[in-house]
Design a protein around this motif. Structure first.
Motif, PDB file in Angstrom:
ATOM      1  N   ILE A  93      50.888 -25.318  -2.157  1.00  0.00           N
ATOM      2  CA  ILE A  93      49.464 -25.533  -1.864  1.00  0.00           C
ATOM      3  C   ILE A  93      49.185 -25.208  -0.397  1.00  0.00           C
ATOM      4  O   ILE A  93      49.842 -25.734   0.505  1.00  0.00           O
ATOM      5  CB  ILE A  93      49.054 -26.993  -2.165  1.00  0.00           C
ATOM      6  CG1 ILE A  93      49.276 -27.305  -3.646  1.00  0.00           C
ATOM      7  CG2 ILE A  93      47.596 -27.233  -1.798  1.00  0.00           C
ATOM      8  CD1 ILE A  93      48.982 -28.736  -4.029  1.00  0.00           C
ATOM      9  N   ALA A 118      43.342 -29.406  -3.777  1.00  0.00           N
ATOM     10  CA  ALA A 118      44.057 -29.141  -5.031  1.00  0.00           C
ATOM     11  C   ALA A 118      43.315 -29.665  -6.246  1.00  0.00           C
ATOM     12  O   ALA A 118      43.515 -29.179  -7.363  1.00  0.00           O
ATOM     13  CB  ALA A 118      45.458 -29.760  -4.966  1.00  0.00           C
ATOM     14  N   SER A 122      40.589 -26.807  -7.383  1.00  0.00           N
ATOM     15  CA  SER A 122      41.095 -25.441  -7.379  1.00  0.00           C
ATOM     16  C   SER A 122      40.151 -24.493  -8.106  1.00  0.00           C
ATOM     17  O   SER A 122      39.654 -24.793  -9.192  1.00  0.00           O
ATOM     18  CB  SER A 122      42.478 -25.393  -8.045  1.00  0.00           C
ATOM     19  OG  SER A 122      42.933 -24.073  -8.170  1.00  0.00           O
ATOM     20  N   LEU A 149      44.186 -21.887  -3.363  1.00  0.00           N
ATOM     21  CA  LEU A 149      45.301 -22.690  -2.870  1.00  0.00           C
ATOM     22  C   LEU A 149      46.542 -21.860  -2.576  1.00  0.00           C
ATOM     23  O   LEU A 149      47.627 -22.414  -2.390  1.00  0.00           O
ATOM     24  CB  LEU A 149      45.665 -23.778  -3.903  1.00  0.00           C
ATOM     25  CG  LEU A 149      44.540 -24.697  -4.361  1.00  0.00           C
ATOM     26  CD1 LEU A 149      45.028 -25.612  -5.474  1.00  0.00           C
ATOM     27  CD2 LEU A 149      44.016 -25.524  -3.198  1.00  0.00           C
TER      28      LEU A 149
END
Length: 364
Positions: free
Chosen positions: A61, A82, A85, A287
């Motif tokens: 990430i 995250a 995303s 990411l």
């Protein structure tokens, strides 16, 4: 009937046990046994002050690095979150994408080292100086920009919106409040907006008046930009204020695309240092933890990092060469070199930079 119910019940229990208990347990055991790091999220840790491991991030990430002494990650449409995303899905002709790229590249873009335009005391800012000279050459250039780039103009008006606090009387932030104060002394801006929007009954917001504001500003301050400057107060504190300026990083950030389009600048544009696509384009996930080796070794990354990590009086070329060697050593190609071009994990290489090339203390 009972036999069928018993068989169905047995099949249900068997399926639940296998699929919801045994299968996850086996996958967990295999993952933890054979791939412990990947199964834990590929976390990168280091000992903290108390001796316990502290998580610094994940190899999978990306993180937002913005300081000069670090390699920068790819842009992220998910703000490197995250849990959110995703991609922006902005096409090449989308004004939002063009504005984001212009805002990013304008203040840092450079000429090629062998270019005849690569001159001046501060060589790295030659392009920015040329943009400012070109900007000032036409007194109402800022009005031309405002009339064509409505998205960028609206974004400028809303730049400090997030800076508003609950204890502040300001509703729109520095730029927005400046526009509202300006139109009080230049009522033609509002009257022109109302004439162009006869069906709207709500009071216009700063972003609605921004284009008219810039046109009015150009008449009052030809060849100038409404720049944000620090003004020292009698008590030695500094406050931000907007004043007419002829040199400002915002000029190159906002006017870069218009400068690119001007045929008069064609020879200069042809001499710009190429930019790796992954330096300005976000990944599909937002990411992506890696950048291409080509990006990392470009003048926009390597030169900046090496300069920031070179102590006064030290051999800058040696530092640059050593960092180059470190980056190349950390590079890898997906699937054992079968596809794509060499990549570099940004978090890992930045941690190695801190370990091997500490940032020198600022000179007093």
């Amino acid at each position: 009937m009972k036999a069928h119910l018993r068989a169905n019940l047995f099949l249900l229990v068997f399926t639940v046990v296998v699929c919801c208990v045994l299968y996850p347990a086996v996958m967990y055991a295999v993952g933890r046994g054979l791939f412990p790091t990947a199964a834990s999220g590929s976390l990168i840790t280091e000992p903290g002050p108390d001796g316990k491991d502290v998580v610094k991030g994940s190899r999978l990430i990306a993180q937002p690095f913005t300081s000069d002494e670090y390699f920068w990650s790819r842009p992220s449409a998910a703000s490197y979150n995250a849990t959110a995303s995703g991609a922006s899905n902005w096409g090449a002709n989308n004004p939002k994408l063009r504005d984001r790229v212009s805002q990013f590249l304008g203040p840092i873009v450079q000429y090629k080292k062998n270019s005849r335009f690569y001159t001046g005391a501060d060589l790295e800012k030659t392009v920015q100086k040329d943009i400012e000279v070109w900007f000032a050459a036409k007194p109402d250039r800022v009005a031309d920009w405002a009339g064509e780039f409505d998205l960028a103009v609206g974004n400028w008006a809303k730049t400090d919106f997030a800076a508003k606090t609950d204890t502040s009387d300001e509703k729109y932030g520095l730029q927005g409040e400046f526009i509202l104060a300006w139109v009080k002394g230049h009522p033609e801006v509002i009257s022109d907006w109302k004439a162009a929007n006869p069906t709207k009954t709500d009071d216009p917001k700063p972003e609605d008046l921004a284009a008219g504001f810039f046109a009015s500003f150009a008449k009052t301050h030809p060849g100038k930009w409404p720049g944000v400057v620090d003004v020292e107060q009698p008590d030695k504190t500094k406050v931000k204020r907007i004043e007419p300026v002829s040199s400002d990083s915002a000029i190159s950030a906002n006017l870069f695309e218009l400068w690119l389009r001007d045929p008069a600048n064609a020879t200069r544009v042809a001499d710009l240092e190429p930019v790796a696509a992954d330096m300005v384009m976000a990944s599909g996930s937002g990411l992506d933890p890696d950048i291409t080796l080509r990006n990392a070794l470009s003048v926009y990354q390597l030169d900046r990092v090496a300069k920031a990590r070179t102590a006064p009086g030290a051999d800058g070329k040696k530092v640059r060469d050593d960092i180059t060697a470190l980056v190349k050593k950390r590079a890898f190609t997906p699937l054992g070199g079968l596809v794509g071009e060499p990549l570099v994990n940004v978090l890992e290489v930045n941690r190695e930079l801190d370990a091997n090339f500490p940032v020198p203390a600022p000179s007093k």
